[in-house]
Design a protein around this motif. Structure first.
Motif, mmCIF file in Angstrom:
data_model
loop_
_atom_site.group_PDB
_atom_site.id
_atom_site.type_symbol
_atom_site.label_atom_id
_atom_site.label_comp_id
_atom_site.label_asym_id
_atom_site.label_seq_id
_atom_site.Cartn_x
_atom_site.Cartn_y
_atom_site.Cartn_z
ATOM 1 N N PHE A 44 0.807 -1.213 0.000
ATOM 2 C CA PHE A 44 0.000 0.000 0.000
ATOM 3 C C PHE A 44 0.848 1.275 0.000
ATOM 4 N N ALA A 45 2.164 1.141 -0.023
ATOM 5 C CA ALA A 45 3.049 2.287 0.141
ATOM 6 C C ALA A 45 2.955 3.265 -1.024
ATOM 7 N N GLU A 46 3.157 4.524 -0.701
ATOM 8 C CA GLU A 46 3.199 5.547 -1.761
ATOM 9 C C GLU A 46 4.394 5.320 -2.669
ATOM 10 N N LYS A 47 5.528 4.938 -2.068
ATOM 11 C CA LYS A 47 6.718 4.590 -2.831
ATOM 12 C C LYS A 47 7.389 3.404 -2.152
ATOM 13 N N VAL A 48 7.631 2.356 -2.915
ATOM 14 C CA VAL A 48 8.330 1.190 -2.398
ATOM 15 C C VAL A 48 9.787 1.567 -2.143
ATOM 16 N N ILE A 49 10.346 1.059 -1.067
ATOM 17 C CA ILE A 49 11.713 1.388 -0.686
ATOM 18 C C ILE A 49 12.686 1.204 -1.852
ATOM 19 N N GLY A 50 13.509 2.217 -2.073
ATOM 20 C CA GLY A 50 14.518 2.155 -3.118
ATOM 21 C C GLY A 50 13.995 2.382 -4.518
ATOM 22 N N THR A 51 12.718 2.730 -4.659
ATOM 23 C CA THR A 51 12.132 2.944 -5.978
ATOM 24 C C THR A 51 11.271 4.207 -5.954
ATOM 25 N N GLY B 169 1.906 -2.150 -5.271
ATOM 26 C CA GLY B 169 0.984 -2.639 -6.286
ATOM 27 C C GLY B 169 -0.476 -2.492 -5.946
ATOM 28 N N TYR B 170 -0.821 -2.398 -4.656
ATOM 29 C CA TYR B 170 -2.224 -2.269 -4.265
ATOM 30 C C TYR B 170 -2.546 -0.882 -3.705
ATOM 31 N N GLU C 145 7.904 -5.200 -4.042
ATOM 32 C CA GLU C 145 9.205 -5.564 -3.518
ATOM 33 C C GLU C 145 10.293 -5.151 -4.502
ATOM 34 N N ILE C 146 11.515 -5.037 -4.030
ATOM 35 C CA ILE C 146 12.643 -4.790 -4.919
ATOM 36 C C ILE C 146 13.566 -5.985 -4.867
ATOM 37 N N ASP C 147 14.396 -6.123 -5.884
ATOM 38 C CA ASP C 147 15.241 -7.295 -6.019
ATOM 39 C C ASP C 147 16.553 -7.075 -5.275
ATOM 40 N N TYR D 29 3.715 -8.613 9.796
ATOM 41 C CA TYR D 29 4.387 -7.376 10.177
ATOM 42 C C TYR D 29 3.518 -6.159 9.850
ATOM 43 N N ARG D 30 3.835 -5.044 10.474
ATOM 44 C CA ARG D 30 3.116 -3.815 10.170
ATOM 45 C C ARG D 30 3.356 -3.392 8.724
ATOM 46 N N PRO D 31 2.414 -2.665 8.132
ATOM 47 C CA PRO D 31 2.670 -2.139 6.794
ATOM 48 C C PRO D 31 3.811 -1.136 6.829
ATOM 49 N N GLN D 32 4.584 -1.079 5.754
ATOM 50 C CA GLN D 32 5.644 -0.095 5.686
ATOM 51 C C GLN D 32 5.077 1.279 5.380
ATOM 52 N N GLN D 33 5.908 2.314 5.580
ATOM 53 C CA GLN D 33 5.455 3.705 5.583
ATOM 54 C C GLN D 33 4.329 3.840 6.607
ATOM 55 N N GLU D 34 4.574 3.252 7.788
ATOM 56 C CA GLU D 34 3.519 3.106 8.780
ATOM 57 C C GLU D 34 3.093 4.432 9.393
#
Length: 456
Positions: free
Chosen positions: A320-327, A332-333, A370-372, A388-393
């Motif tokens: 649900f993140a606005e921006k995935v870490i490192g990208t 996607g959702y 996710e990132i590779d 785990y908690r959602p990121q960008q919590e």
């Protein structure tokens, strides 16, 4: 049968129809006539409850789980004297999709086959093997089966070949939802090693060691069998069963998305089309959460979904993140949050072994949101939302899964609330395992979401 499979009693002589819609592994609807009746009933209803199961792939088990949840939900309403919407006419729809994957003993449902735990274990292995090899050519499938049949542990050379055959069949293209690159062979081997050797580092070595099961008439204990299973020279063990676990999770994760996009999406679009004002409530467990999220994310909806409850969701915590870490790419959702009126409620628990300790290893090579990367066991990047908690919590508040009767704060601009079911209640966790989601705490979470709108 065509039409509803059950009438769920609501009290005072009223009942709600429960429809089950079956989809195949490619997402194709297998119950078209029942679906037509279900959509017609749903469009005339006040409230529609659409459920999607997770790892439970047996029709009878899924039916029993849906009935238990509905009856528990209704009984809790009676006990707490909760209000219902005016002219309340609910319709229940359950999704049935083939979803076999690895589940540890403590998180499994009841043994269906008559033969005890050992037979059930072998049956699960055969199902996982069939799922994985069905995606291979006949030549590759034969080679794969011959490499792992009868083996307790594989050496490096054979393990590399097994990993390559499995990777080529399951991860030949980027993830449909996340567009992340598939893992290379080294990533598959490191994840496999981490699962087979949880307390030992991954060791590079070349000696090919293959062991076979002891004769069935020779008695042994689980402890002695484990201690006598040889490892490779460097100490690393590659268990064929763990390879099947990896491949099965990858397969089911992709299938859940396909069922959502191809099968459930058009169903949602029809129910929420103009001319109906039914409130639609979505409830998904494990990979069933991915089914529903994929459906909503890909749909063109005339109206918003009213609510979404994700029970131990097997999706990435960055989804649900606005921006995935490192990208610079959103999860996607992320788009789902714009299509649901109420905050999305997602349960999590540290007692959920598959999602708290296994998921991030199995999907680490490439997945939605996710990132590779190369690090094994990276729960920050690869952890499951159900563990785990959602990121960008900072954007997504969290708290405990509340006792029945205690009010959730569903007002304001909050879009996702992570609910921790790890806490002890009368000496037991609110959610004690991956499948422990049919209980008063989860029923209450749905009551909070499905409560009738307050008068202005």
């Amino acid at each position: 049968m065509i039409g509803p499979v059950r009438q769920i009693q609501l009290g005072n002589g009223a009942s709600a129809d429960l429809y089950l819609l079956r989809f195949d592994k490619n997402g194709r609807l297998q119950s078209p006539k029942t679906a037509e009746l279900a959509v017609k009933a749903a469009r005339a209803a006040t409230d529609v409850y659409l459920f999607s199961h997770g790892w439970n792939n047996v029709y009878a088990d899924a039916l029993a789980a849906y009935v238990r949840f509905a009856e528990g939900f209704i009984e809790q309403r009676r006990k707490l004297d909760l209000p219902v919407p005016g002219q309340y006419r609910p319709v229940l729809i359950g999704v049935i999709w083939p979803s076999t994957w690895f589940v540890p003993k403590r998180d499994r449902g009841p043994v269906i086959a008559g033969g005890g735990e050992d037979d059930a274990e072998r049956e699960r292995d055969e199902r996982m093997l069939a799922e994985i090899t069905s995606q291979m050519s006949s030549e590759a499938a034969a080679e794969f089966i011959e490499l792992i049949d009868g083996a307790d542990s594989l050496g490096r050379h054979d393990a590399e070949r097994v990993a390559e055959l499995m990777r080529a069949a399951i991860w030949s293209e980027p993830d449909d939802d996340g567009a992340s690159a598939p893992p290379d062979n080294a990533a598959v081997l490191s994840a496999w090693s981490a699962i087979s050797n949880p307390d030992e580092p991954f060791v590079e070595e070349e000696e090919d060691v293959k062991t076979v099961d002891r004769p069935t008439d020779e008695p042994t204990s689980a402890a002695s069998a484990e201690s006598e299973t040889p490892k490779t020279a460097g100490g690393t063990r590659f268990s064929p069963r763990d390879a099947l676990r990896l491949g099965s999770v990858w397969t089911m994760k992709a299938r859940a998305g396909k069922v959502g996009v191809i099968g459930v999406r058009p169903l949602l679009e029809e129910i929420l089309a103009r001319g109906s004002d039914a409130r639609v409530h979505l409830v998904g467990h494990s990979f069933g959460a991915r089914v529903l999220l994929s459906a909503v994310a890909s749909a063109r909806l005339d109206r918003k979904v009213r609510s979404m409850l994700l029970l131990q969701p097997a999706v990435n915590r960055w989804c649900f993140a606005e921006k995935v870490i490192g990208t610079e790419i959103p999860g996607g959702y992320r788009v789902v949050l714009q299509r649901v009126e109420q905050p999305v409620l997602a349960t999590r628990s540290k007692h959920d072994y598959p999602l708290h300790q296994f998921f991030h290893l199995a999907v680490r090579g490439g997945s939605l949101g996710e990132i590779d990367i190369a690090a094994v066991g990276d729960t920050d990047r690869y952890g499951a939302l159900g563990g785990y908690r959602p990121q960008q919590e900072a954007d997504f508040p969290h708290g405990d899964l509340l006792d029945p009767g205690k009010a959730y704060n569903l007002t304001g601009t909050t879009t996702v609330i992570s609910l921790d079911g790890s806490r002890q209640v009368n000496g037991k966790p609110a959610i004690g395992g991956h499948g422990d989601i049919n209980n008063p705490f989860t029923w209450w979470a749905l009551h909070a979401l499905a409560a009738p709108p307050k008068a202005p």
